[in-house]
Design a protein around this motif. Structure first.
Motif, PDB file in Angstrom:
ATOM      1  N   LYS A   3       0.800  -1.400   0.085  1.00 30.64           N
ATOM      2  CA  LYS A   3      -0.055   0.022  -0.126  1.00 30.64           C
ATOM      3  C   LYS A   3       0.704   1.349  -0.050  1.00 30.64           C
ATOM      4  CE  LYS A   3      -4.172  -2.185   2.037  1.00 30.64           C
ATOM      5  NZ  LYS A   3      -5.225  -1.993   3.018  1.00 30.64           N
ATOM      6  N   VAL A  80      -5.695   3.233   1.402  1.00 28.55           N
ATOM      7  CA  VAL A  80      -5.347   2.692   0.268  1.00 28.55           C
ATOM      8  C   VAL A  80      -6.125   1.545   0.014  1.00 28.55           C
ATOM      9  CG1 VAL A  80      -3.374   2.043  -1.279  1.00 28.55           C
ATOM     10  CG2 VAL A  80      -3.143   3.936   0.240  1.00 28.55           C
ATOM     11  N   ARG A  91      -3.140   0.971  -7.268  1.00 27.37           N
ATOM     12  CA  ARG A  91      -3.535   1.282  -5.751  1.00 27.37           C
ATOM     13  C   ARG A  91      -4.526   2.510  -6.213  1.00 27.37           C
ATOM     14  NH1 ARG A  91       1.600   3.420  -2.673  1.00 27.37           N
ATOM     15  NH2 ARG A  91       1.863   4.316  -4.880  1.00 27.37           N
TER      16      ARG A  91
END
Length: 101
Positions: A3, A80, A91
């Motif tokens: 992330k 995220v 993402r």
């Protein structure tokens, strides 16, 4: 895929440096640690060596847990998520729904 990646802008959400922002310098995915520019500064006593002939006391960033940072997108800290777009995993900022990379 993680992330948070290197060179991302992140905001610290817990600890002594709470609300500070900085660029991610290093990520240790194995131990879930992150090093952020200008955050969690420690004082290290360095012996003189070939690379550092002076030695002395050095201020440097220390790693801390990756759960204490949030990604900053367009000036706001956001969670995220991941989506598959055009066969690629990307993402996505949860706050705005925008693709990050």
């Amino acid at each position: 895929m993680h992330k948070i990646k290197r060179d991302d802008l992140v905001k610290v959400i817990a600890g002594k440096d709470r609300n500070k922002q900085g660029k991610v310098l290093n990520i240790d995915a194995k131990n879930n640690k992150v090093t952020v520019e200008g955050v969690n500064m420690i004082t290290k006593h360095v012996k003189p060596s070939a690379g550092n002939q002076q030695g002395g006391i050095v201020q440097k960033e220390a790693a801390f847990d990756i759960s204490n940072v949030m990604l900053v997108v367009n000036g706001t800290a956001t969670r995220v998520g991941f989506e598959v777009k055009d066969g690629k995993k990307v993402r996505v900022a949860k706050a705005t729904g925008k693709v990050i990379d």
